[in-house]
Structure formats: C-alpha cells, structure tokens
Design an enzyme around this catalytic site. Sequence first.
Site, mmCIF file in Angstrom:
data_model
loop_
_atom_site.group_PDB
_atom_site.id
_atom_site.type_symbol
_atom_site.label_atom_id
_atom_site.label_comp_id
_atom_site.label_asym_id
_atom_site.label_seq_id
_atom_site.Cartn_x
_atom_site.Cartn_y
_atom_site.Cartn_z
ATOM 1 N N HIS A 28 -1.821 -10.704 -5.296
ATOM 2 C CA HIS A 28 -0.372 -10.455 -5.179
ATOM 3 C C HIS A 28 0.471 -11.492 -5.922
ATOM 4 O O HIS A 28 1.465 -11.156 -6.552
ATOM 5 C CB HIS A 28 0.046 -10.432 -3.707
ATOM 6 C CG HIS A 28 -0.573 -9.297 -2.953
ATOM 7 N ND1 HIS A 28 -0.424 -7.986 -3.323
ATOM 8 C CD2 HIS A 28 -1.360 -9.278 -1.857
ATOM 9 C CE1 HIS A 28 -1.082 -7.210 -2.489
ATOM 10 N NE2 HIS A 28 -1.669 -7.967 -1.583
ATOM 11 N N HIS A 39 0.826 -1.213 0.000
ATOM 12 C CA HIS A 39 0.000 0.000 0.000
ATOM 13 C C HIS A 39 0.861 1.265 0.000
ATOM 14 O O HIS A 39 0.519 2.261 -0.633
ATOM 15 C CB HIS A 39 -0.968 0.013 1.182
ATOM 16 C CG HIS A 39 -1.921 -1.160 1.172
ATOM 17 N ND1 HIS A 39 -2.669 -1.525 2.247
ATOM 18 C CD2 HIS A 39 -2.209 -2.062 0.183
ATOM 19 C CE1 HIS A 39 -3.397 -2.597 1.940
ATOM 20 N NE2 HIS A 39 -3.124 -2.949 0.694
ATOM 21 N N HIS A 41 -9.577 -1.473 -4.679
ATOM 22 C CA HIS A 41 -8.427 -1.879 -3.861
ATOM 23 C C HIS A 41 -7.507 -2.827 -4.627
ATOM 24 O O HIS A 41 -6.286 -2.811 -4.428
ATOM 25 C CB HIS A 41 -8.861 -2.507 -2.535
ATOM 26 C CG HIS A 41 -7.686 -2.765 -1.651
ATOM 27 N ND1 HIS A 41 -7.095 -1.772 -0.892
ATOM 28 C CD2 HIS A 41 -6.912 -3.866 -1.486
ATOM 29 C CE1 HIS A 41 -6.032 -2.257 -0.295
ATOM 30 N NE2 HIS A 41 -5.888 -3.533 -0.623
ATOM 31 N N ASP A 74 -3.568 -2.370 -5.044
ATOM 32 C CA ASP A 74 -2.548 -3.401 -4.790
ATOM 33 C C ASP A 74 -1.637 -3.567 -6.006
ATOM 34 O O ASP A 74 -0.414 -3.670 -5.880
ATOM 35 C CB ASP A 74 -3.204 -4.758 -4.486
ATOM 36 C CG ASP A 74 -3.631 -4.892 -3.034
ATOM 37 O OD1 ASP A 74 -3.135 -4.135 -2.186
ATOM 38 O OD2 ASP A 74 -4.468 -5.775 -2.761
HETATM 39 ZN ZN LIG Z 1 -4.042 -4.471 -0.369
#
Ligand SMILES: [Zn+2]
Length: 304
Positions: free
Chosen positions: A265, A80, A238, A242
Amino acid sequence: MEIQQQTLKHSVKFSGIGLHSGKKITGILHPAPEDSGILFQIKNRDSNSTAIPARFRNIGGLSYNTGLQSNGVSVLTVEHLLSALNGLQIDNAIVELNNGEVPVMDGSAAPFVYLLSEAGIVQQKLPRRVMRLVSNLRVERDGAWIEAEPSDSDRLEIEYSIDFNHPVIGKMQCSYVNDPVVYCRAIAPARTFGFLKEVEYLRSKGLIKGASLKNAVVLDDQRIISGSLRFPDEFVRHKILDFWGDIVLLGRPLIAKIKAHRAGHKLHAMLVEQLLKTPGILEPALEKTPHRIFNLVPKLSCSS
Ligand SMILES: [Zn+2]
C-alpha cells in the site's frame, strides 16, 4: 469509439465486520452522477454524514490497509471495495457506511463483485476520461519498487512479483491486463494474507481486531493454517487486487504499463503521489474501445 462512464443501477445494502476495528458495519452502495468519482459517506448515530472522496489528498493511514480521512473523520480498509469498483469499471458511486471502516467480508473483493453485480451497472451520458502516462516513472523504498511506463495497449496493465522468505510463498509473479471478466474470475477472489507471528504486534497497535481464519489466508512459519488456497499463487493475485484498489486514488483511470516488485500500500500510494506531482507526466484523454489486436494479448499469465 468512446466509452461512457458507468455507475450502479440500484442501491444495494451490505454488512460485515471491520478487519481492524472489529466493529459490525452496515453500508449501502448507491449510484452517483457523472464525474463524481467514488465517495465514502460516513453517517453517525445522529445521521450527520461526512463525505470523503476516494482521492489521494484524503489518504489517512497506510498501515496494513489503505485508510482515508477528511474533516477529522476517517474510513479504514477501503482498498478491496475500491478494487472491485475499478475491476468492474464503475466510475461513480457513493459508499454509505455507519462506521469508519469497510467490512473485510472474506478478505477478498469477490463479495463486493457479487454486490455490484446485484446492483447492476449502467452506462451514463458522459465519456470516461482517463489519464495516459507519457513518460517513465520509478518509485522505490527498502528494496521494493514500482516502475511505470507508457502503454501502447490503451489499458492499464501490471506485472507484479513478490519474494517472501516463507516456504509456502517464496517467489511469485503474475501479469494482468485490465479486463472485467478476468478480474471477476482471477483477481477478485484472491484473499488477503497474514502471518501468525505478526498477530500480537498488530493487535498491540490496535489493528486486526476483526481478523479470523475466515477472512484471511493465515500462515505460521511453515504452512497455511486457514485451509486451502483458492489459487496456487493467491498471494501475488491479491497484491494485484490491492493495487487495483489503491490506484483509484489517482482520481481517474490510468493508462500505463506497471511493473511492481515486493510493493504494498505505501509504495502504491507513493506511485500515485508522484504521478500527481510530476508535471506533464499524465495526459488527459478519452477512453477508446480497444484496438482489435489488443484482444490477442493474454489478460492473465502467472508463474510461481
Ligand atoms: Zn488487500
């Protein structure tokens, strides 16, 4: 016209709780010279410090956060803060921390945007060097995928879609073209989210010791139990946040058109790995002021 690299004008202090470690963390964001990139500096009690450049080769864990490690020292949950630095187009900075995790703050990048604007942003002497994607690339895993193709807009742009079997989330899609003003307003405030039923499992893995209803959107099987959303499609925004952090690990800003579906991720990291590993797929270039027609392209469009 060429665009110059940027760093912070002043150092700025911050503190908070680590989402996974649950530890109280204090840190300082510092300016850094041209071409140094983003560097994490972890100081222990004796003031010995270990430097960990935010580069793909230093990726540590990718389980529910992006972690980095170097010389046996690690730093968790970097994504973040990296996203805020990238969103504001800050090329060079040192992130000093007294513990190996970046504080979660409110679960979004908005507090880091505020800190960075307090520190101020200055242009440096050297031009920003970017990496332009010159041919198509696809990575996939368990039905999730990311496709990258060359962009004609001179910017990184992304179309992200998610599909959760949950009554509040379901299918959502959002497109974003790199723009600091839009980033601050529409991407940075989107908070991380998690499911109540995963809490016990994650705690058993030693994760989310610092999680609370104040630093994430938390859902039970039916509804959100942590209060109202900041955007109706906060979840997919969000995901873009990311991605904006994880892509920093490439080492230089990417110029490409990205489509991501149900990614996270691990897949973001797979994309960076393939970009670095595939010979001739990236071409170094200097960033240029966008062509006028670029200003007519909407910077954000979402549907859910
Ligand atoms: Zn995140």
